[in-house]
Design an enzyme around this catalytic site. Sequence first.
Site, mmCIF file in Angstrom:
data_model
loop_
_atom_site.group_PDB
_atom_site.id
_atom_site.type_symbol
_atom_site.label_atom_id
_atom_site.label_comp_id
_atom_site.label_asym_id
_atom_site.label_seq_id
_atom_site.Cartn_x
_atom_site.Cartn_y
_atom_site.Cartn_z
ATOM 1 N N ARG A 92 28.725 17.817 39.720
ATOM 2 C CA ARG A 92 29.924 18.437 40.294
ATOM 3 C C ARG A 92 30.454 17.527 41.412
ATOM 4 N NH1 ARG A 92 30.369 22.473 45.125
ATOM 5 N NH2 ARG A 92 32.589 22.820 45.039
ATOM 6 N N HIS A 182 37.852 24.598 43.543
ATOM 7 C CA HIS A 182 37.299 25.652 42.671
ATOM 8 C C HIS A 182 37.867 25.554 41.252
ATOM 9 C CE1 HIS A 182 36.573 28.515 46.314
ATOM 10 N NE2 HIS A 182 35.443 27.907 45.995
ATOM 11 N N GLY A 333 31.283 35.676 44.702
ATOM 12 C CA GLY A 333 30.379 36.682 45.293
ATOM 13 C C GLY A 333 31.091 37.942 45.719
ATOM 14 N N GLU A 336 33.208 39.527 42.502
ATOM 15 C CA GLU A 336 32.367 40.157 41.469
ATOM 16 C C GLU A 336 31.666 41.407 41.985
ATOM 17 O OE1 GLU A 336 29.703 37.226 39.681
ATOM 18 O OE2 GLU A 336 31.301 35.741 39.839
ATOM 19 N N GLU A 387 30.025 28.074 37.038
ATOM 20 C CA GLU A 387 30.509 26.695 37.089
ATOM 21 C C GLU A 387 29.521 25.726 36.438
ATOM 22 O OE1 GLU A 387 32.669 25.919 41.085
ATOM 23 O OE2 GLU A 387 31.586 27.778 41.316
HETATM 24 P P1 AMP Z 1 29.636 33.128 47.027
HETATM 25 O O1 AMP Z 1 30.094 32.058 47.972
HETATM 26 O O2 AMP Z 1 30.439 33.170 45.764
HETATM 27 O O3 AMP Z 1 28.160 33.095 46.774
HETATM 28 O O4 AMP Z 1 29.917 34.528 47.751
HETATM 29 C C1 AMP Z 1 29.337 34.882 48.962
HETATM 30 C C2 AMP Z 1 30.038 36.130 49.499
HETATM 31 O O5 AMP Z 1 29.885 37.184 48.535
HETATM 32 C C3 AMP Z 1 29.478 36.636 50.806
HETATM 33 O O6 AMP Z 1 30.536 36.943 51.700
HETATM 34 C C4 AMP Z 1 28.766 37.911 50.398
HETATM 35 O O7 AMP Z 1 28.792 38.882 51.405
HETATM 36 C C5 AMP Z 1 29.576 38.384 49.226
HETATM 37 N N1 AMP Z 1 28.769 39.292 48.403
HETATM 38 C C6 AMP Z 1 27.690 38.998 47.656
HETATM 39 N N2 AMP Z 1 27.155 40.128 47.114
HETATM 40 C C7 AMP Z 1 27.909 41.159 47.555
HETATM 41 C C8 AMP Z 1 27.861 42.572 47.375
HETATM 42 N N3 AMP Z 1 26.930 43.153 46.631
HETATM 43 N N4 AMP Z 1 28.807 43.329 47.987
HETATM 44 C C9 AMP Z 1 29.756 42.752 48.759
HETATM 45 N N5 AMP Z 1 29.863 41.428 48.975
HETATM 46 C C10 AMP Z 1 28.949 40.630 48.388
#
Ligand code: AMP
Length: 401
Positions: A92, A182, A333, A336, A387
């Site tokens: 990546r 992204h 995160g 989803e 990804e």
């Molecule tokens: P990422 O960078 O895609 O891994 O996303 C990270 C973000 O997703 C962080 O702000 C986490 O708080 C949020 N996140 C992960 N799991 C949850 C959940 N179950 N409920 C709410 N936010 C989440």
Amino acid sequence: MNLVLVVNAGSSSLKYQLLNMDDESVIAKGNCDRIGIDGKLSHKVPSRGIAIDEDCTFPTHTEAFEKLVEVLTTGEGRVIDSMSEISAVGHRIVQGAEIFDKACLVTEEVIDRIDALSDLAPVHNHPHALALRACTKVLPKGTPQVVVFDTAFHQTMPPKAYMFGLPYEDYKDLHVRKYGFHGTSHRFVSQCLADAMGRDIKTLKIVSCHLGNGSSITAVDGGKSVDTSMGFTPLDGIVMGTRTGAVDPSAVTYVMEKRGFTPHEMSQYMNKKSGFLGLSGVSSDNRDIQEAVLKGDEKAIITSDILQYQIKKYIGAYAAAMNGLDAVLFTGGIGENSWEVREAVCENMDYFGIKIDNDLNRKTRGKLTKLSTPDSKIEVWVVPTNEELLIARDTLAVIGK
Ligand code: AMP
């Protein structure tokens, strides 16, 4: 078995996944972390429930790669006998600028060009080049390597979307323009969505909301990115975990003057100390923000409101830019998992004809799900991103398998 090793190298980390592309399953994954500091390996073999955590010594990316080879081929976490079983390695790469509009094979010249783009992505591209050189040193001779760029998907944006209102010379001489990031995720999820809708992506207008620690929103028209919220760097667009998102440029120079920040200090301030963290004073993590909202924390409520309002505005802007909208998708995160953010974004969107099933939304986490009701004019979906899988698919395509 058709094995592809996917590598995501940062300045002090080297995340990896080994995928069996016959069934697209993950054979092993992990991270060689704290490169140049001390060294920590975490390695997982999901099918055997193995999780290894080990303190190591990683003075450079080369030692980290050597450790990766060792853990894949020996000991408890072994999944292959030798690295020659791997068909190819996919890397990546964050910034490909206008030079790379698609994935390509790694050569000495390609590594030099990626390194030469370090000015545009200092945190990412130089470490990528270091990792590519280290990987080339450690891999058996002749193992093909492929680079897949975060920016490539957005190279289809028209000038009206990617140019800033700075003098034209800054674009010509300094390459200052919107690149967008992204891209691998937006490309993956928009195609997944078209498949799930049973539609040809060429006929769809999609707003893809990748919401995570870093967030970006992309207008995907007919399968092509026509605009995106991140800009010259991943700092632009909507408010993020520790990043500001878009700010009036005059506010930036004003804060620099008043607080006596150097350009580097200001950049750190906007990248690491702002966003959810700086606004709320609570945390950079959306879960903590939502928890604080429930407790009535005023600054957390403002932070959460800003995020939801900015996402809404991008949906409206991109529907106008594309002259239509068939579907909105949430991924990353937050996208989803956070029903709170999705519900608030989709609320009061009857002008657009967006209606979601709130009960279903509250239950939905990390699974491909259609949230919109049958009478919603625009479909709303949760589409989990992957990804690494798309990098592995691109890698195989480039080497002609
Ligand atoms: P990422 O960078 O895609 O891994 O996303 C990270 C973000 O997703 C962080 O702000 C986490 O708080 C949020 N996140 C992960 N799991 C949850 C959940 N179950 N409920 C709410 N936010 C989440």
